[in-house]
Design an enzyme around this catalytic site. Structure first.
Site, PDB file in Angstrom:
ATOM      1  N   HIS A   1       9.817   4.440 -25.542  1.00 49.83           N
ATOM      2  CA  HIS A   1       8.748   5.450 -25.459  1.00 49.83           C
ATOM      3  C   HIS A   1       7.671   4.997 -24.484  1.00 49.83           C
ATOM      4  O   HIS A   1       7.710   3.912 -23.947  1.00 49.83           O
ATOM      5  CB  HIS A   1       8.059   5.590 -26.827  1.00 49.83           C
ATOM      6  CG  HIS A   1       8.875   6.221 -27.894  1.00 49.83           C
ATOM      7  ND1 HIS A   1       8.597   7.463 -28.406  1.00 49.83           N
ATOM      8  CD2 HIS A   1       9.947   5.776 -28.598  1.00 49.83           C
ATOM      9  CE1 HIS A   1       9.450   7.763 -29.371  1.00 49.83           C
ATOM     10  NE2 HIS A   1      10.294   6.751 -29.505  1.00 49.83           N
TER      11      HIS A   1
ATOM     12  N   GLU B   1       6.969   0.865 -26.737  1.00 42.96           N
ATOM     13  CA  GLU B   1       6.055   1.787 -26.047  1.00 42.96           C
ATOM     14  C   GLU B   1       5.641   1.143 -24.738  1.00 42.96           C
ATOM     15  O   GLU B   1       4.892   0.171 -24.735  1.00 42.96           O
ATOM     16  CB  GLU B   1       4.803   2.036 -26.901  1.00 42.96           C
ATOM     17  CG  GLU B   1       5.080   2.603 -28.274  1.00 42.96           C
ATOM     18  CD  GLU B   1       4.900   4.107 -28.329  1.00 42.96           C
ATOM     19  OE1 GLU B   1       4.648   4.734 -27.272  1.00 42.96           O
ATOM     20  OE2 GLU B   1       5.003   4.645 -29.430  1.00 42.96           O
TER      21      GLU B   1
ATOM     22  N   HIS C   1      10.897  11.676 -26.367  1.00 43.05           N
ATOM     23  CA  HIS C   1       9.710  12.495 -26.117  1.00 43.05           C
ATOM     24  C   HIS C   1       9.674  12.883 -24.639  1.00 43.05           C
ATOM     25  O   HIS C   1       9.693  12.020 -23.761  1.00 43.05           O
ATOM     26  CB  HIS C   1       8.440  11.746 -26.514  1.00 43.05           C
ATOM     27  CG  HIS C   1       8.305  11.588 -27.991  1.00 43.05           C
ATOM     28  ND1 HIS C   1       7.840  10.450 -28.589  1.00 43.05           N
ATOM     29  CD2 HIS C   1       8.589  12.464 -29.000  1.00 43.05           C
ATOM     30  CE1 HIS C   1       7.837  10.622 -29.910  1.00 43.05           C
ATOM     31  NE2 HIS C   1       8.299  11.828 -30.188  1.00 43.05           N
TER      32      HIS C   1
ATOM     33  N   ARG D   1       6.098  17.540 -25.322  1.00 46.77           N
ATOM     34  CA  ARG D   1       6.577  16.358 -26.063  1.00 46.77           C
ATOM     35  C   ARG D   1       7.894  16.609 -26.805  1.00 46.77           C
ATOM     36  O   ARG D   1       8.780  15.761 -26.846  1.00 46.77           O
ATOM     37  CB  ARG D   1       5.496  15.968 -27.067  1.00 46.77           C
ATOM     38  CG  ARG D   1       5.926  14.963 -28.142  1.00 46.77           C
ATOM     39  CD  ARG D   1       4.759  14.686 -29.074  1.00 46.77           C
ATOM     40  NE  ARG D   1       5.118  13.928 -30.270  1.00 46.77           N
ATOM     41  CZ  ARG D   1       5.092  12.590 -30.345  1.00 46.77           C
ATOM     42  NH1 ARG D   1       4.756  11.877 -29.288  1.00 46.77           N
ATOM     43  NH2 ARG D   1       5.404  11.982 -31.469  1.00 46.77           N
TER      44      ARG D   1
ATOM     45  N   GLU E   1       7.272  11.439 -21.675  1.00 44.80           N
ATOM     46  CA  GLU E   1       7.196   9.989 -21.462  1.00 44.80           C
ATOM     47  C   GLU E   1       8.185   9.583 -20.382  1.00 44.80           C
ATOM     48  O   GLU E   1       9.178   8.903 -20.634  1.00 44.80           O
ATOM     49  CB  GLU E   1       7.437   9.286 -22.815  1.00 44.80           C
ATOM     50  CG  GLU E   1       6.366   9.667 -23.837  1.00 44.80           C
ATOM     51  CD  GLU E   1       6.704   9.331 -25.299  1.00 44.80           C
ATOM     52  OE1 GLU E   1       7.715   8.651 -25.540  1.00 44.80           O
ATOM     53  OE2 GLU E   1       5.946   9.771 -26.187  1.00 44.80           O
TER      54      GLU E   1
HETATM   55  O1  0X9 Z   1       4.743   8.601 -32.704  1.00 41.91           O
HETATM   56  C1  0X9 Z   1       5.848   8.269 -32.237  1.00 41.91           C
HETATM   57  O2  0X9 Z   1       6.878   8.868 -32.434  1.00 41.91           O
HETATM   58  C2  0X9 Z   1       5.915   7.056 -31.346  1.00 41.91           C
HETATM   59  N1  0X9 Z   1       4.765   7.004 -30.517  1.00 41.91           N
HETATM   60  S1  0X9 Z   1       4.617   8.055 -29.276  1.00 41.91           S
HETATM   61  O3  0X9 Z   1       3.276   7.933 -28.752  1.00 41.91           O
HETATM   62  N2  0X9 Z   1       5.594   7.609 -28.119  1.00 41.91           N
HETATM   63  O4  0X9 Z   1       4.952   9.342 -29.708  1.00 41.91           O
HETATM   64  C3  0X9 Z   1       5.958   5.790 -32.169  1.00 41.91           C
HETATM   65  C4  0X9 Z   1       6.835   5.760 -33.358  1.00 41.91           C
HETATM   66  C5  0X9 Z   1       6.797   4.439 -34.034  1.00 41.91           C
HETATM   67  N3  0X9 Z   1       7.630   4.504 -35.149  1.00 41.91           N
HETATM   68  C6  0X9 Z   1       7.829   3.550 -36.095  1.00 41.91           C
HETATM   69  N4  0X9 Z   1       7.168   2.429 -36.069  1.00 41.91           N
HETATM   70  N5  0X9 Z   1       8.699   3.803 -37.003  1.00 41.91           N
HETATM   71 ZN    ZN Z   2       7.224   8.727 -27.758  1.00 38.63          ZN
END
Ligand code: 0X9
Ligand code: ZN
Ligand code: ZN
Length: 452
Positions: free
Chosen positions: A312, A386, A184, A242, A187
């Site tokens: 992330h 994250e 992303h 993003r 980030e």
């Molecule tokens: O939404 C996302 O892609 C990620 N969060 S972000 O705020 N950095 O965009 C998290 C993805 C988590 N994915 C799984 N748990 N599979």
């Molecule tokens: Zn992300």
């Protein structure tokens, strides 16, 4: 005029500023809202979708829930009507960022000041892509005994994607740990961590027995910036971008959320078929060259890959499968135990609290993520991490937090890597194991003595 443009061309990143093309978010605010009941949730969902607000947390209005935190950017022109609409359904809010352009602007000043004074590579500032490309080259050249540079694929805008392989020569068969950063674009702390990680390994491998133990069995593969086109776009044009930069519907919209583009429950919950959405899943699974590049690599190496980490920000989570469902995989008990160990080691550095869990259960469902795709290929230890922070600066994490963030993340990541190392190479584990054998032998001996 000609001279200015020529200069700008040489400096590359300055063009949009010179021509006034950079989005400055003047007067925009970031609000924090916690809806207290179903009515307030519906109200907030309505406000967000009708005024097309930029939701940061969660990403989609349908994922707003009772008593869970919402972060949303409100453009200055919409501030008045949005705040009024929220008052109408008695939604209270906190202002996280009072003026986004001020926050972004103050960081640019710091950047210019710092960059001039330091000639060595500075791991405590954010670097534009051309500096990271150069850093990749330098690392591979300076430490050719340990670090090599490899080509992974091309981005949509035809830029090469390079990863670094950290590897010690060894006679026995080795396993692979993968880490990518910057899927992303906005980030920024993620690519900063990938660079920090490589630096730490290279710097400390001569003295750190844990790194030596790991490098005996494992090759580390690091992709410092996955979404290069998007990352560059955050430097030139829109700091809060993003997605990738592919073109859709003949230029009506741009970019795919690369973390929704993997071939696992593709375009189900938590992703959008609308190309203007920040969670657009793309025209088809693996439609994006960046996704394809990662997929091809993992397919090729999956029999040796024992751990996949994707970095992330923000929210301070260590997440395991699944994102696409609230069901828990068989591996969950073990992977979550390791995540908890990592979070506790991480916290020891600077006291930062991380939560661990499966993403779908902790927050919202997200399908088509790399973490889940890799997990379902059979690589259990697949984590999304994250990084900082928890809402104060969100994606605009100040540079003075790069070092503490990287230090603590290093502790967490090394805990995970050490665990998988010891699991897959048990007899080569540390000397404490040798002591254990001695102890067992001794106690057998003692038992015999007592018995006779
Ligand atoms: O939404 C996302 O892609 C990620 N969060 S972000 O705020 N950095 O965009 C998290 C993805 C988590 N994915 C799984 N748990 N599979
Ligand atoms: Zn992300
Ligand atoms: Zn070296």
């Amino acid at each position: 005029m000609y001279l200015i443009l020529w200069n700008a061309g040489v400096l590359g990143i300055l063009i949009p500023q010179v021509l006034g093309m950079k989005i400055n978010y003047d007067g925009d605010q970031v609000l924090k809202i916690i809806p207290q009941n179903k009515d307030q949730v519906l109200c907030l969902q309505n406000i967000c979708s009708s005024s097309q607000l930029d939701l940061w947390k969660p990403l989609q209005p349908e994922d707003i829930n009772v008593r869970s935190v919402v972060h949303v950017r409100i453009p200055s022109v919409a501030l008045q009507p949005v705040k009024e609409a929220m008052l109408h359904c008695s939604l209270s809010f906190n202002i996280l960022v009072g003026n986004l352009s001020q926050l972004l602007g103050s960081q640019e000043e710091i950047k210019l000041r710092r960059r001039r004074s330091i000639s060595d590579y500075d791991y405590t500032i954010y670097h534009p892509m051309e500096e990271i490309y150069n850093w990749i080259n330098v690392m591979a050249e300076k430490h050719s005994d340990l670090v090599t540079q490899h080509y992974l694929g091309f981005t949509y805008e035809s830029r090469p994607m390079h990863y670094l392989k950290i590897s010690k020569p060894s006679k026995g068969p080795k396993k692979i740990v993968w880490m990518d950063c910057g899927i992303h674009a906005r980030e920024w702390i993620a690519p900063a961590f990938c660079q920090w990680f490589v630096k730490e390994i290279v710097q400390n491998q001569e003295n750190d027995p844990r790194i030596q133990k790991i490098l005996k069995n494992i090759d580390l593969y690091v992709l410092p910036v996955l979404n290069i086109d998007g990352y560059i776009y955050t430097w030139t044009t829109d700091r809060l971008w993003r997605k990738s930069r592919s073109k859709h519907e003949s230029g009506a919209c741009y970019g795919v959320d690369l973390n929704r583009n993997f071939n696992v429950k593709w375009c189900n919950f938590g992703s959008s078929t609308n190309c203007t959405s920040n969670s657009y899943c793309g025209a088809s699974p693996e439609s994006e060259p960046e996704t394809k590049a990662v997929v091809d690599f993992v397919e090729r190496t999956k029999s040796d890959m024992i751990c996949f980490l994707t970095i992330h920000s923000y929210s301070q989570y260590i997440l395991t499968a699944y994102g696409y469902s609230k069901d828990l995989p068989k591996s969950y008990n073990e992977t979550i135990k390791v995540a908890a160990m990592a979070a506790s080691e991480l916290k020891k550095k600077h006291g930062t609290d991380y939560q661990v869990g499966s993403f779908a259960n902790l927050l919202y469902e997200a399908s088509g993520t790399s973490q889940d795709w890799v997990h379902d290929l059979g690589i259990d230890f697949s984590y999304t991490i994250e990084l900082r922070d928890n809402g104060t600066y969100q994606f605009i994490l100040p540079e003075d937090q790069i070092q503490p963030t990287c230090e603590e993340t290093m502790a967490g990541v090394m805990t995970i890597i050490e665990y998988v190392n010891d699991k897959y190479f048990p007899n080569k584990a540390s000397t404490s194991c040798g002591n254990l054998h001695l102890y067992a032998l001794l106690s057998t001996f003692l038992t015999i003595v007592v018995m006779t």
